[in-house]
Design an enzyme around this catalytic site. Structure first.
Site, PDB file in Angstrom:
ATOM      1  N   HIS A  78      46.646   5.153  52.143  1.00  0.00           N
ATOM      2  CA  HIS A  78      45.374   5.637  51.596  1.00  0.00           C
ATOM      3  C   HIS A  78      44.351   4.520  51.462  1.00  0.00           C
ATOM      4  O   HIS A  78      43.152   4.782  51.402  1.00  0.00           O
ATOM      5  CB  HIS A  78      45.579   6.395  50.271  1.00  0.00           C
ATOM      6  CG  HIS A  78      45.976   5.569  49.099  1.00  0.00           C
ATOM      7  ND1 HIS A  78      47.288   5.419  48.692  1.00  0.00           N
ATOM      8  CD2 HIS A  78      45.240   4.869  48.204  1.00  0.00           C
ATOM      9  CE1 HIS A  78      47.327   4.670  47.606  1.00  0.00           C
ATOM     10  NE2 HIS A  78      46.091   4.319  47.289  1.00  0.00           N
TER      11      HIS A  78
ATOM     12  N   ASP B 216      53.571   5.856  52.250  1.00  0.00           N
ATOM     13  CA  ASP B 216      52.196   5.424  52.010  1.00  0.00           C
ATOM     14  C   ASP B 216      51.993   3.954  52.399  1.00  0.00           C
ATOM     15  O   ASP B 216      51.938   3.066  51.558  1.00  0.00           O
ATOM     16  CB  ASP B 216      51.849   5.638  50.529  1.00  0.00           C
ATOM     17  CG  ASP B 216      50.359   5.695  50.278  1.00  0.00           C
ATOM     18  OD1 ASP B 216      49.599   5.290  51.178  1.00  0.00           O
ATOM     19  OD2 ASP B 216      49.961   6.150  49.196  1.00  0.00           O
TER      20      ASP B 216
ATOM     21  N   SER C  48      46.985  -0.272  44.297  1.00  0.00           N
ATOM     22  CA  SER C  48      47.481   0.378  45.510  1.00  0.00           C
ATOM     23  C   SER C  48      47.653  -0.655  46.620  1.00  0.00           C
ATOM     24  O   SER C  48      46.734  -1.404  46.936  1.00  0.00           O
ATOM     25  CB  SER C  48      46.503   1.458  45.969  1.00  0.00           C
ATOM     26  OG  SER C  48      46.469   2.523  45.058  1.00  0.00           O
TER      27      SER C  48
END
Length: 708
Positions: A88, A225, A644
């Site tokens: 992402h 991810d 992240s």
């Protein structure tokens, strides 16, 4: 000093307030001055490297960790500059290179050699070189006796001076100054930025975003991810350079060794990255404002907007490609806002914090510390005075800022650099580049009309821009008709056309007038908010100061502010009402979800993924203890947005995963860390390598990484 203004104009992510002493699994610690007590606890937990291995010397772990494009984190994993981050985090790059004919989001991407690695505009990685405390230097200027503009000038001047000094040693360095501990401390951080960053590998969206919004912030999780980029450098200096076909892969000072050894419950785990913003020193009044004036209206507006977006995206593949990234960004903190408010209320956080403030007040009365300065009654009154304006500003921001291409241009119009001869004002102009490949008129227009109506339903009439009168008088209250009028009659949407700003045609343009109406309301809201901002900030700063002095025998970390931080703890799950969460997920659990794709499209995966995840033997990628292919896992490391892509290390400093999410059960952790429930969700590095191997056949990359 931009951050002073941001506290008012953006969601109020002030520095937060802890109601409990720090725990082994709590804290976002700066590396250069890591308290020895914290390091000793890390050793007791299983950290096996010397103190200096974190920050000092060429082989320090910090030298492998990067700020990824100003919104995520990443880690260098090879001697030729490969960087792992989350899928992402690379989403916009993947999207920008995608077309209907070559949809890398849908089909994934794997560069077979250097020549196929894809360059990216406006992306970078930044390495932290060093950090130092310059509090005395800042406060010695009489900083808090100055107004906001003068404070900004002081910080800018010091920042420029320190940058000049850094550049005498290395011309590619620059220095940023950030406030810590609610402005009680100031640190200067030296960085080196690399702007030639190229996409190397991405799994299909079905894997990189598996579970979509259904699973976002949830556990158990199976999302793969990750994405892979490469840093390119000047071929002569191995230093930063703008994109050039002649640039070569960067050779870093240090890269993280990738481990195939896995983990078990109770093992030491450490995350290093760039957490964006937490608010754990925040007062009870600030928490109430965050809940009612920021989270609640944000969730409301985004829910309305996303319903329109999703309908258009599902109807047209080209539209989906344009808006996939925008939708994901909107939906992420839509769900976060809902979950945070749920947690705030379920644990009674406002009352907990108020009780703790009574404790501080009693301590203050007994010691006299900050007596007459820290005033809880004043704080309560100030927050109450700006309550309506703050809530309205959130509605305004979520409705008008960045929600459509027309709105974006209407705002930018007033800040764009003029082109043309300065001595001939009537020949000066602005010009928008043709970016029609990035937006869809039908979707944007419906979003505008829908949000116009929604805004009016939720704010006081005094905060309505003047164009609402035009909608009523000239368009009979028809929002869609007014939007059609703007798009058809305004020159703003005529890409590549010169807009001469000092001519009557421009000044009477309906888009120009619309933008001025918005600016008028925004300026009024800003003025109303700024009226109380300085004193609220001062009271929150004093509150942080009081807490640290009251607990001076304990180490305290500063709230996150997108500077490098370390958090540590253990691998392990949590217990929710007698239901153990488990601490890892397996390939079997993902296949079970894939089989439910008919019921939930967000569990769709291509047949090859079913085949790969249904294998009877995963070879070196399966866990040696459980015999399972482990996909994602939990630690109690302390993370937030910005983390992240952060590397997750074991006790020997080896990479075992990439952090990508927190859990729904503790979404209030940005303002109160719940050590019982707060967990970091990471993708197992063996899952990453398995997909690179068996799906991507990326032998050259696997050899370069050299996992052991």
């Amino acid at each position: 000093m931009k951050k002073t203004l941001q506290k008012v104009l953006l969601p109020i992510y002030l520095l937060a307030f802890l109601a409990f002493p720090a725990h082994a699994d709590e804290g976002m610690w700066t590396l250069y001055n890591l308290p020895k007590a914290v390091y000793e606890t890390m050793q007791q937990e299983g950290f096996q490297l010397p103190y200096g291995a974190l920050y000092e010397g060429q082989d320090a772990i910090k030298n492998a960790v990067v700020n990824f494009s100003g919104y995520c984190s990443g880690v260098v994993v090879s001697p030729d500059g490969l960087v792992f981050t989350n899928h992402h985090c690379g989403f916009e790059s993947i999207r920008s290179h995608s077309t209907v004919q070559h949809d890398y989001m849908l089909n994934g991407f794997c560069a077979k050699d250097y020549s196929e690695e894809l360059p990216n505009e406006d992306m970078f990685v930044s390495f932290m070189v060093s950090q130092q405390d310059i509090t005395d230097r800042v406060l010695g200027t009489g900083f808090y006796l100055q107004g906001a503009e003068r404070q900004e000038a002081i910080i800018d001047s010091l920042q420029n001076e320190l940058t000049r000094q850094a550049k005498t040693k290395d011309s590619t360095l620059h220095v940023d100054i950030d406030a810590f501990y609610e402005g009680n401390k100031f640190y200067a951080t030296t960085y080196q930025d690399f702007t030639d960053l190229r996409l190397v590998f991405a799994v299909p969206k079905s894997m990189g975003k598996f579970g979509g919004e259904t699973d976002n912030w949830m556990w158990p999780r199976q999302t793969c991810d990750f994405s892979v980029f490469r840093i390119y450098a000047n071929p002569r200096t191995n230093g930063p350079a703008p994109y050039s076909k002649d640039n070569v892969p960067y050779h870093p000072k240090h890269w993280a060794p990738v481990s195939m050894q896995g983990y078990k419950a109770g093992d030491f785990a450490m995350t290093i990255g760039y957490p964006g913003s937490t608010s754990r020193y925040l007062s009870s009044y600030g928490i109430r404002e965050r809940r009612d004036a920021t989270n609640e209206p944000r969730a409301q507006v985004r829910g309305v907007k996303q319903e329109v977006m999703l309908r258009h995206m599902r109807a047209d593949e080209a539209v989906r490609i344009k808006y996939d990234s925008k939708f994901a960004q909107s939906a992420n903190y839509w769900k976060n806002s809902i979950g945070m408010n749920k947690c705030i209320d379920s644990i009674g956080l406002v009352n907990q914090k108020r009780e703790y403030e009574e404790h501080i007040k009693s301590w203050q009365d007994s010691t006299g510390y900050l007596k007459g300065e820290l005033d809880f009654d004043k704080m309560k009154d100030l927050y109450a005075k700006r309550s309506e304006a703050m809530k309205t500003f959130t509605f305004f921001r979520e409705t008008f800022l960045g929600t459509s291409e027309f709105n974006t241009r209407a705002f930018r119009l007033n800040y764009m650099e003029l082109q043309g001869p300065a001595e001939k004002p009537k020949k000066q102009y602005v010009e928008f580049k043709d970016n029609s490949a990035e937006w869809d008129a039908s979707l944007d227009k419906e979003v505008m009309a829908t949000l116009f109506r929604n805004y009016r339903q939720h704010v006081s009439a005094k905060y309505l821009p003047k164009f609402y009168r035009t909608i009523d008088t000239k368009f009979g209250g028809n929002y869609a008709a007014y939007v059609d009028y703007l798009w058809s009659k305004s020159a703003l949407m005529k890409s590549g056309r010169k807009l001469y700003v000092n001519r009557k045609s421009f000044q009477k343009d309906p888009g120009t007038m619309y933008g001025l109406d918005l600016l008028e309301v925004m300026d009024a809201l800003r003025t109303e908010l700024l009226e109380h901002a300085d004193e609220i900030d001062r009271q929150e700063r004093l509150l942080c100061d009081a807490k640290i002095h009251m607990e001076q025998d304990l180490p305290h970390y500063s709230d996150a502010n997108f500077t490098m931080r370390l958090s540590y703890g253990q691998v392990g799950g949590f217990d929710l009402g007698g239901r153990p969460s488990g601490y890892y997920t397996t390939a079997e659990s993902m296949v079970e979800k894939m089989k439910k794709a008919d019921e939930n499209v967000e569990y769709f995966a291509e047949p090859i993924m079913h085949q790969l995840l249904s294998a009877s033997d995963f070879g070196p990628y399966q866990d040696k203890t459980t015999g399972k292919m482990q996909l994602c896992f939990l630690t109690n490391n302390d993370i937030t947005g910005g983390n992240s892509g952060s590397p997750m290390f074991d006790g020997k400093g080896r990479l075992i995963g990439l952090a990508f999410d927190g859990n729904w059960d503790s979404l209030s952790s940005d303002i109160n860390f719940d050590h019982r429930l707060a967990r970091c969700i990471g993708v197992d590095i063996r899952y990453v390598l398995y997909m690179m191997d068996k799906w991507g056949h990326a032998d050259r990359l696997l050899k370069e990484i050299g996992a052991q």
